[in-house]
Design an enzyme around this catalytic site. Sequence first.
Site, mmCIF file in Angstrom:
data_model
loop_
_atom_site.group_PDB
_atom_site.id
_atom_site.type_symbol
_atom_site.label_atom_id
_atom_site.label_comp_id
_atom_site.label_asym_id
_atom_site.label_seq_id
_atom_site.Cartn_x
_atom_site.Cartn_y
_atom_site.Cartn_z
ATOM 1 N N ASP A 117 0.875 -1.177 0.000
ATOM 2 C CA ASP A 117 0.000 0.000 0.000
ATOM 3 C C ASP A 117 0.910 1.223 0.000
ATOM 4 O OD1 ASP A 117 -1.687 2.109 0.528
ATOM 5 O OD2 ASP A 117 -2.674 1.164 2.245
ATOM 6 N N ARG A 122 -11.705 17.517 -13.529
ATOM 7 C CA ARG A 122 -10.464 16.849 -13.099
ATOM 8 C C ARG A 122 -9.687 17.796 -12.181
ATOM 9 N NH1 ARG A 122 -12.899 13.277 -14.474
ATOM 10 N NH2 ARG A 122 -12.471 11.555 -15.888
ATOM 11 N N TYR A 173 -7.462 15.947 -9.442
ATOM 12 C CA TYR A 173 -6.607 15.029 -10.217
ATOM 13 C C TYR A 173 -5.551 15.837 -10.977
ATOM 14 C CZ TYR A 173 -5.250 11.323 -13.472
ATOM 15 O OH TYR A 173 -4.534 10.396 -14.193
ATOM 16 N N LYS A 231 -1.459 15.721 -10.479
ATOM 17 C CA LYS A 231 -0.545 15.297 -11.553
ATOM 18 C C LYS A 231 0.412 16.428 -11.941
ATOM 19 C CE LYS A 231 -1.970 11.007 -11.919
ATOM 20 N NZ LYS A 231 -1.123 9.893 -11.469
ATOM 21 N N THR A 235 -8.333 1.115 -19.373
ATOM 22 C CA THR A 235 -7.919 0.312 -18.217
ATOM 23 C C THR A 235 -9.157 0.021 -17.373
ATOM 24 O OG1 THR A 235 -7.549 2.226 -16.794
ATOM 25 C CG2 THR A 235 -5.683 1.519 -18.147
ATOM 26 N N PRO A 236 -9.041 -0.883 -16.402
ATOM 27 C CA PRO A 236 -10.221 -1.191 -15.572
ATOM 28 C C PRO A 236 -10.825 0.042 -14.908
ATOM 29 C CG PRO A 236 -8.563 -2.873 -15.283
ATOM 30 C CD PRO A 236 -7.924 -1.817 -16.145
ATOM 31 N N SER A 237 -9.996 0.962 -14.424
ATOM 32 C CA SER A 237 -10.597 2.121 -13.749
ATOM 33 C C SER A 237 -11.295 3.043 -14.745
ATOM 34 C CB SER A 237 -9.558 2.888 -12.932
ATOM 35 O OG SER A 237 -8.627 3.515 -13.760
ATOM 36 N N ARG A 295 -15.206 4.284 -14.690
ATOM 37 C CA ARG A 295 -15.699 5.657 -14.827
ATOM 38 C C ARG A 295 -16.773 5.735 -15.914
ATOM 39 N NH1 ARG A 295 -10.406 6.358 -13.570
ATOM 40 N NH2 ARG A 295 -9.528 6.624 -15.642
ATOM 41 N N ARG A 348 -11.661 12.899 -27.015
ATOM 42 C CA ARG A 348 -10.568 13.738 -26.505
ATOM 43 C C ARG A 348 -9.282 13.532 -27.307
ATOM 44 N NH1 ARG A 348 -10.681 13.535 -19.914
ATOM 45 N NH2 ARG A 348 -9.393 11.695 -20.228
#
Length: 249
Positions: free
Chosen positions: A58, A148, A151, A155, A186-188, A192, A209
């Site tokens: 983690d 975003r 986020y 970043k 991807t899975p995430s 979303r 995009r």
Amino acid sequence: MRLQGKTLLITAAGQGIGRASALACAWEGARVIATDVQPALLETLASEAPQVQTAVLDVRDGAAIAALAAQLPPLDGLFNCAGFVHEGSILGCDEAAWDFSFDLNVKSMYRVTRAFLPGMLDKAAQGSAPSILNMASMASSIKGFPNRFVYGATKAAVIGLTKSIAADFVARGLRCNALCPGTVDTPSLRGRIANAPDPVQAEKNFIARQPMGRLATVDDITPMVVYLLSDESRFVTGQALSVDGGVTI
Ligand code: NAD
């Protein structure tokens, strides 16, 4: 074999870009320590690639990071990949959401890098060329996107953290770069899309995009990961490298 003889550690390697990167680096000859907070994801990774060593980690747990660093040999490469996408503007981001995103997306890189950096500098002193790669995004200081807020702020911080480390250690032979992907399937990302009020339209919007007219696959991203962790990129440091399907043309 572009990574032959190198020992690399990757965070968030259970799925998505981290997992694909672990496999790509192993196929290029690296000894890869693939870490993730979800043990079940690591089990399936180990069955797919027996040469990849796995460890539950983690990146929000400083004691666990220190314990792992004490067990492992010095690294030639570190890919700080873990990150979380919070959706919303500043009005939808309370202090708990802000703190969570900064802890997972930025402070984790401080923790992991600080734990492994001394060993990497020892390797550099012995003549090898260690490399750190930090996962940023095109949504950062590079470009603003709606919803975003935190986020993009995290970043952008990753890019600043990257440049600072690059500047501090360039003369000692250690490199540090940031990777800025476009929208990657991807899975995430699928999560979303599934959670959007209109998933079909949400997917179309994500695709729109990219001027190239599609989402990136993880295999569009991993060649840059291999390059930046290999000696082929030996004259590249302090950079934020975009692999974004033309978003920032
Ligand atoms: P993902 O979001 O599908 O998977 C994330 C992984 O992180 C999971 O395996 C999860 O178990 C792990 N994880 C979560 N919390 C953790 C923790 N505390 N410690 C260790 N591991 C933890 O993967 P993805 O979409 O490939 O995203 C990976 C990175 O790439 C993130 O930093 C993300 O911000 C960045 N990124 C993704 C995209 C995209 O479109 N998918 C674009 C640009 C940047």
